[in-house]
Design a protein around this motif. Structure first.
Motif, PDB file in Angstrom:
ATOM      1  N   SER A   1      -3.398   0.500 -22.095  1.00  0.00           N
ATOM      2  CA  SER A   1      -1.738   0.339 -22.522  1.00  0.00           C
ATOM      3  C   SER A   1      -1.132   1.446 -21.769  1.00  0.00           C
ATOM      4  N   PRO A   2       0.361   1.468 -21.542  1.00  0.00           N
ATOM      5  CA  PRO A   2       0.888   2.534 -20.899  1.00  0.00           C
ATOM      6  C   PRO A   2       0.432   4.011 -21.510  1.00  0.00           C
ATOM      7  N   LEU A   3       0.197   3.945 -22.722  1.00  0.00           N
ATOM      8  CA  LEU A   3       0.077   5.356 -23.621  1.00  0.00           C
ATOM      9  C   LEU A   3      -1.220   5.804 -23.286  1.00  0.00           C
ATOM     10  N   ILE A   4      -2.183   4.668 -23.068  1.00  0.00           N
ATOM     11  CA  ILE A   4      -3.528   5.390 -22.920  1.00  0.00           C
ATOM     12  C   ILE A   4      -3.681   5.733 -21.387  1.00  0.00           C
ATOM     13  N   LEU A   5      -2.878   4.984 -20.542  1.00  0.00           N
ATOM     14  CA  LEU A   5      -3.112   5.554 -19.103  1.00  0.00           C
ATOM     15  C   LEU A   5      -2.352   6.707 -18.743  1.00  0.00           C
ATOM     16  N   SER A   6      -1.201   7.045 -19.510  1.00  0.00           N
ATOM     17  CA  SER A   6      -0.525   8.325 -19.173  1.00  0.00           C
ATOM     18  C   SER A   6      -1.331   9.269 -19.724  1.00  0.00           C
ATOM     19  N   LEU A   7      -2.120   9.205 -20.857  1.00  0.00           N
ATOM     20  CA  LEU A   7      -3.038  10.274 -21.381  1.00  0.00           C
ATOM     21  C   LEU A   7      -3.942  10.546 -20.354  1.00  0.00           C
ATOM     22  N   ALA A   8      -4.718   9.577 -20.040  1.00  0.00           N
ATOM     23  CA  ALA A   8      -5.788   9.703 -18.792  1.00  0.00           C
ATOM     24  C   ALA A   8      -5.170  10.566 -17.510  1.00  0.00           C
ATOM     25  N   SER A   9      -4.016  10.146 -17.332  1.00  0.00           N
ATOM     26  CA  SER A   9      -3.358  10.697 -16.031  1.00  0.00           C
ATOM     27  C   SER A   9      -3.061  12.215 -16.247  1.00  0.00           C
ATOM     28  N   LYS A  10      -2.671  12.610 -17.489  1.00  0.00           N
ATOM     29  CA  LYS A  10      -2.366  13.996 -17.844  1.00  0.00           C
ATOM     30  C   LYS A  10      -3.579  14.795 -17.388  1.00  0.00           C
ATOM     31  N   VAL A  11      -4.548  14.437 -17.797  1.00  0.00           N
ATOM     32  CA  VAL A  11      -5.939  15.121 -17.712  1.00  0.00           C
ATOM     33  C   VAL A  11      -6.523  15.232 -16.304  1.00  0.00           C
ATOM     34  N   ILE A  12      -6.680  13.980 -15.795  1.00  0.00           N
ATOM     35  CA  ILE A  12      -7.231  13.963 -14.499  1.00  0.00           C
ATOM     36  C   ILE A  12      -6.494  14.610 -13.576  1.00  0.00           C
ATOM     37  N   GLU A  13      -5.063  14.732 -13.663  1.00  0.00           N
ATOM     38  CA  GLU A  13      -4.126  15.360 -12.554  1.00  0.00           C
ATOM     39  C   GLU A  13      -4.710  16.863 -12.424  1.00  0.00           C
ATOM     40  N   HIS A  14      -5.454  17.258 -13.389  1.00  0.00           N
ATOM     41  CA  HIS A  14      -6.035  18.683 -13.098  1.00  0.00           C
ATOM     42  C   HIS A  14      -6.809  19.064 -12.120  1.00  0.00           C
ATOM     43  N   ASN A  15      -7.452  17.830 -11.767  1.00  0.00           N
ATOM     44  CA  ASN A  15      -8.372  17.858 -10.513  1.00  0.00           C
ATOM     45  C   ASN A  15      -7.691  17.930  -9.309  1.00  0.00           C
ATOM     46  N   GLU A  16      -8.273  18.249  -8.171  1.00  0.00           N
ATOM     47  CA  GLU A  16      -7.695  18.104  -6.801  1.00  0.00           C
ATOM     48  C   GLU A  16      -7.424  16.706  -6.495  1.00  0.00           C
ATOM     49  N   ARG A  17      -6.453  16.441  -5.902  1.00  0.00           N
ATOM     50  CA  ARG A  17      -6.148  14.853  -5.391  1.00  0.00           C
ATOM     51  C   ARG A  17      -6.706  14.805  -4.181  1.00  0.00           C
ATOM     52  N   ILE A  18      -7.726  14.012  -3.961  1.00  0.00           N
ATOM     53  CA  ILE A  18      -8.478  13.629  -2.435  1.00  0.00           C
ATOM     54  C   ILE A  18      -7.330  12.890  -1.811  1.00  0.00           C
ATOM     55  N   TYR A  19      -7.144  11.721  -2.234  1.00  0.00           N
ATOM     56  CA  TYR A  19      -6.136  11.021  -1.672  1.00  0.00           C
ATOM     57  C   TYR A  19      -5.205  10.789  -2.535  1.00  0.00           C
ATOM     58  N   PRO A  20      -3.862  10.622  -2.107  1.00  0.00           N
ATOM     59  CA  PRO A  20      -2.648  10.460  -3.027  1.00  0.00           C
ATOM     60  C   PRO A  20      -2.615   9.233  -3.716  1.00  0.00           C
ATOM     61  N   LYS A  21      -2.585   9.185  -4.818  1.00  0.00           N
ATOM     62  CA  LYS A  21      -2.434   7.776  -5.664  1.00  0.00           C
ATOM     63  C   LYS A  21      -1.597   8.138  -7.131  1.00  0.00           C
ATOM     64  N   GLN A  22      -0.536   7.007  -7.326  1.00  0.00           N
ATOM     65  CA  GLN A  22       0.152   7.056  -8.348  1.00  0.00           C
ATOM     66  C   GLN A  22       0.197   5.681  -9.235  1.00  0.00           C
ATOM     67  N   LEU A  23      -0.848   5.513 -10.438  1.00  0.00           N
ATOM     68  CA  LEU A  23      -0.811   4.323 -11.066  1.00  0.00           C
ATOM     69  C   LEU A  23       0.526   3.823 -11.607  1.00  0.00           C
ATOM     70  N   GLU A  24       0.567   2.529 -11.746  1.00  0.00           N
ATOM     71  CA  GLU A  24       1.489   1.820 -12.195  1.00  0.00           C
ATOM     72  C   GLU A  24       0.831   1.095 -13.333  1.00  0.00           C
ATOM     73  N   VAL A  25       1.831   1.036 -14.432  1.00  0.00           N
ATOM     74  CA  VAL A  25       1.258   0.190 -15.750  1.00  0.00           C
ATOM     75  C   VAL A  25       2.059  -1.430 -15.708  1.00  0.00           C
ATOM     76  N   THR A  26       1.095  -2.551 -15.929  1.00  0.00           N
ATOM     77  CA  THR A  26       1.573  -3.707 -15.827  1.00  0.00           C
ATOM     78  C   THR A  26       1.541  -4.344 -16.948  1.00  0.00           C
ATOM     79  N   ARG A  27       0.944  -3.843 -18.099  1.00  0.00           N
ATOM     80  CA  ARG A  27       0.921  -4.490 -19.334  1.00  0.00           C
ATOM     81  C   ARG A  27       2.424  -4.004 -20.244  1.00  0.00           C
ATOM     82  N   LYS A  28       2.937  -5.187 -20.738  1.00  0.00           N
ATOM     83  CA  LYS A  28       4.091  -4.991 -21.572  1.00  0.00           C
ATOM     84  C   LYS A  28       3.989  -5.175 -22.956  1.00  0.00           C
TER      85      LYS A  28
END
Length: 696
Positions: free
Chosen positions: A278-305
């Motif tokens: 869900s968008p809410l779960i993905l948002s939480l995961a992204s908030k945390v993992i973004e504290h790690n160095e980004r090796i390749y740029p990426k920005q996840l998109e939510v598809t579930r409505k």
């Protein structure tokens, strides 16, 4: 067709005409569909199925992908694709050219390694630095084989563990003797499969037009050199640096991080559409993992409505309150139990939640902890059974005799070889009809003080010291009893072994064999050893109640093993089912209890990530042994992205048994579920201090 079902990003990757492709596939972005689409593209382009190699990290993943290809191209075509783990593919190729390859499990070869190690004496030991034990040295050597490409073992030890330079020559000689023994008996382990296959790739043309690698972020240096040695015309690697969680096993995140440097003309594709969470779960995961160095740029998109629940934080005053409360929440949940997962960082956590679920009568299956077939008592019965069918299995003999007090793996190997000597090549002839004229059935030991080899086998002992033990006269004449280190206790163990196998002779039914083994004096002794060890407290006293409970658990396991044997009337079929098919027999229904590593690649409607306290998750002990906060954060990311709809994150504030207060995990602060306070600042400062120490 598979390609028609792909989104634009997936299609562009699957149909790429570039010769080297790296696909960054984050959690839930459809990497399997992309790999299947790529295989379809290759087949449609005229590539023959046997010219495609698919390397995965589990055979299950390979089978799933091949099955999906078969839906479109038929089983005959899909079945010709070479697919499997690095080890499975290596084994198939090696067997093709050498039928005598004998693959042994790690525990068996670790025992053989100890039998070599235990012959060494470490002189002039500095009290500050103790030599490694045999088991740890074996694991260290395995890690070396998977990660080091140029240095020999001795110099690798000196460079990486300089405090052990004094022992490096002995360590290296143990390794050399171990390798010679393996070669003599034709044994290979999983590392040997990869090393030998890599050498084969350098000299033979395997005929692959494209090699596809799944979970590329988890490859280690050795696996990387295999891909290099194959040098395929086309390479298609799929992975996600945010899900690299196997550093403890040698996985090297820099392999995926340096792909476009190694292949300057490579195309890097990024899959950004998440179909799982869900968008809410993905948002939480992204908030945390973004504290790690980004090796390749990426920005996840939510598809579930639609409408989804916010991830919830569950805080409990006491550790066991947490386990019982979560078990109750699962009982009251409307989600089918098979679609619920409880994910943990440490195995001790799983014990608590399993007890809570069992008390409420909720079925559960555990993956990532100790299974029924890994219990030492079960292995002991199966080792004894194995010897009945194949007396040449030296490792089974050593495993059994290591239970005897005073007999280690080195002495057990000496006794096995001695029984073969007095039995004209048969240990059972050596037991029941020995050549009594053989004065010394034992191998002469070599001397080399520099390498820690000393002759502590000065003269044979006298069998008279066993006269009062009541052994029959025929047994007392066996030359093996002259081993100078054989005590009354270990001689009794050998006699019980002698009595058991005499009683097993001629029995055809597996259920009878199993019952006779676990009712024997020999197994009673083994049960006592195990239950005593499990009930021994830190002050070396034995908790008799705990010992009694342990004996009851062993008895239950034996009754279950006997029950499992009922459908079989053939020894080999039964053993094959127990040893090779044990993973299938442990499958069941109910709530899924999973370590983070075991949860990789899976998904569930409702997920609980528990014990999110600093020290437990992140696990600071493992961080101190070579791990890192970045790796722990990737583990957290993997855990929470298993959830599709409902996510609970829980922690406890106190452990009444250890009388320990807990602080919430740093990841809960980073996720915004706990307000940043003095505790958070202390955690961050701890990391900064560690970075300063490492830099110094």
């Amino acid at each position: 067709m598979p390609l028609s079902r792909l989104n634009k990003e997936q299609y562009n990757a699957a149909s790429s005409e570039d010769h080297q492709n790296l696909i960054i596939a984050s959690a839930g972005t459809g990497k399997t569909s992309t790999i299947v689409g790529r295989i379809a593209h290759l087949l449609n382009s005229g590539v023959k199925p046997n010219e495609i190699l698919l390397l995965t990290f589990t055979n299950k993943a390979a089978a799933e992908m091949v099955s999906r290809v078969a839906e479109y191209f038929g089983k005959d075509v899909a079945g010709k694709i070479d697919a499997g783990t690095f080890h499975a593919v290596s084994y198939r190729w090696l067997k093709k050219f050498d039928k005598k390859v004998v693959l042994k499990q790690q525990r068996e070869l670790k025992t053989l390694f100890r039998s070599v190690f235990e012959k060494r004496t470490f002189m002039n030991i500095d009290a500050e630095v103790q030599p490694y034990g045999g088991n740890y040295l074996y694991d260290l050597y395995s890690f070396y084989q998977n990660t080091e490409l140029t240095q020999d073992f001795e110099n690798w030890i000196i460079d990486n563990y300089p405090e052990h330079e004094l022992f490096a020559l002995i360590y290296a000689d143990v390794v050399d003797e171990f390798e010679k023994l393996k070669q003599e008996y034709g044994f290979v382990n999983f590392n040997d499969l990869l090393l030998n296959f890599r050498d084969m790739c350098k000299t033979k043309e395997l005929g692959y037009k494209e090699v596809l690698v799944d979970e590329y972020q988890d490859t280690n240096a050795l696996q990387g050199t295999i891909i290099d040695a194959m040098n395929p015309p086309s390479l298609f690697c799929v992975g996600d640096y945010d899900q690299s969680i196997y550093a403890f096993n040698g996985a090297d995140i820099t392999i995926i991080g340096s792909f476009n440097k190694k292949f300057p003309d490579a195309k890097v594709h990024t899959l950004t559409k998440n179909y799982r969470s869900s968008p809410l779960i993905l948002s939480l995961a992204s908030k945390v993992i973004e504290h790690n160095e980004r090796i390749y740029p990426k920005q996840l998109e939510v598809t579930r409505k639609g409408e989804f629940e916010n991830p919830k934080l569950l805080a409990y005053d006491e550790l066991f309150d947490q386990y019982h409360a979560i078990a109750t929440k699962i009982r009251d949940s409307m989600t089918p139990h098979e679609d619920i997962a409880v994910i943990f960082r440490n195995n001790s956590t799983a014990d608590g939640i399993e007890v809570g679920l069992r008390e409420l009568g909720i079925a559960c299956k555990r993956k990532g902890g100790t299974s029924f077939f890994d219990a030492r008592e079960v292995k002991a019965v199966l080792d004894l059974y194995t010897l009945l069918i194949n007396e040449s299995d030296m490792m089974a003999f050593i495993h059994v005799f290591e239970f005897a007090r005073g007999i280690g793996s080195a002495m057990a190997k000496e006794m096995y070889l001695a029984l073969k000597n007095v039995g004209a090549g048969s240990i059972f002839h050596g037991l029941y009809a020995p050549d009594e004229s053989m004065s010394n059935p034992f191998e002469k030991r070599k001397l080399n003080h520099q390498l820690g080899l000393f002759d502590d086998f000065l003269e044979l002992g006298a069998v008279g010291k066993f006269a009062k033990l009541g052994f029959e006269a025929k047994f007392m004449k066996n030359p093996v009893l002259k081993h100078p280190k054989l005590t009354k206790d270990s001689a009794t163990f050998l006699h019980n072994f002698y009595v058991l196998f005499r009683a097993l002779k001629g029995i055809k039914q597996p259920k009878t064999i199993v019952k006779k083994i676990y009712e024997s004096e020999l197994f009673r002794y083994i049960s006592d050893v195990l239950s005593t060890k499990r009930a021994t407290l830190k002050d070396s006293t034995v908790d008799e109640k705990q010992k009694s409970e342990s004996l009851t658990k062993i008895k239950r396991k034996m009754l279950l093993l006997e029950e499992l044997s009922h459908p079989y009337d053939n020894h080999e079929r039964f053993l094959n089912a127990m040893i090779l098919g044990s993973s299938d027999l442990t499958q069941g229904e109910g709530v899924n209890l999973l370590s983070v590593h075991a949860s990789k690649g899976l998904e569930y409607k409702e997920v609980y990530v528990i014990d999110l306290m600093d020290g437990r998750f992140p696990n600071r002990k493992l961080m101190q042994r070579g791990g890192s906060l970045d790796e722990e954060r990737r583990l957290f990311y993997v855990a929470v992205t298993r959830a599709k709809d409902i996510l609970y994150l829980s922690y406890a504030k106190y452990d009444k048994i250890k009388k320990t207060n807990f602080v919430a995990s740093q990841f809960l602060y980073e996720a915004g579920l706990v307000a940043k306070d003095e505790n958070y600042r202390a955690l961050v400062q701890k990391e900064l201090d560690k970075l300063d120490e490492d830099g110094a």
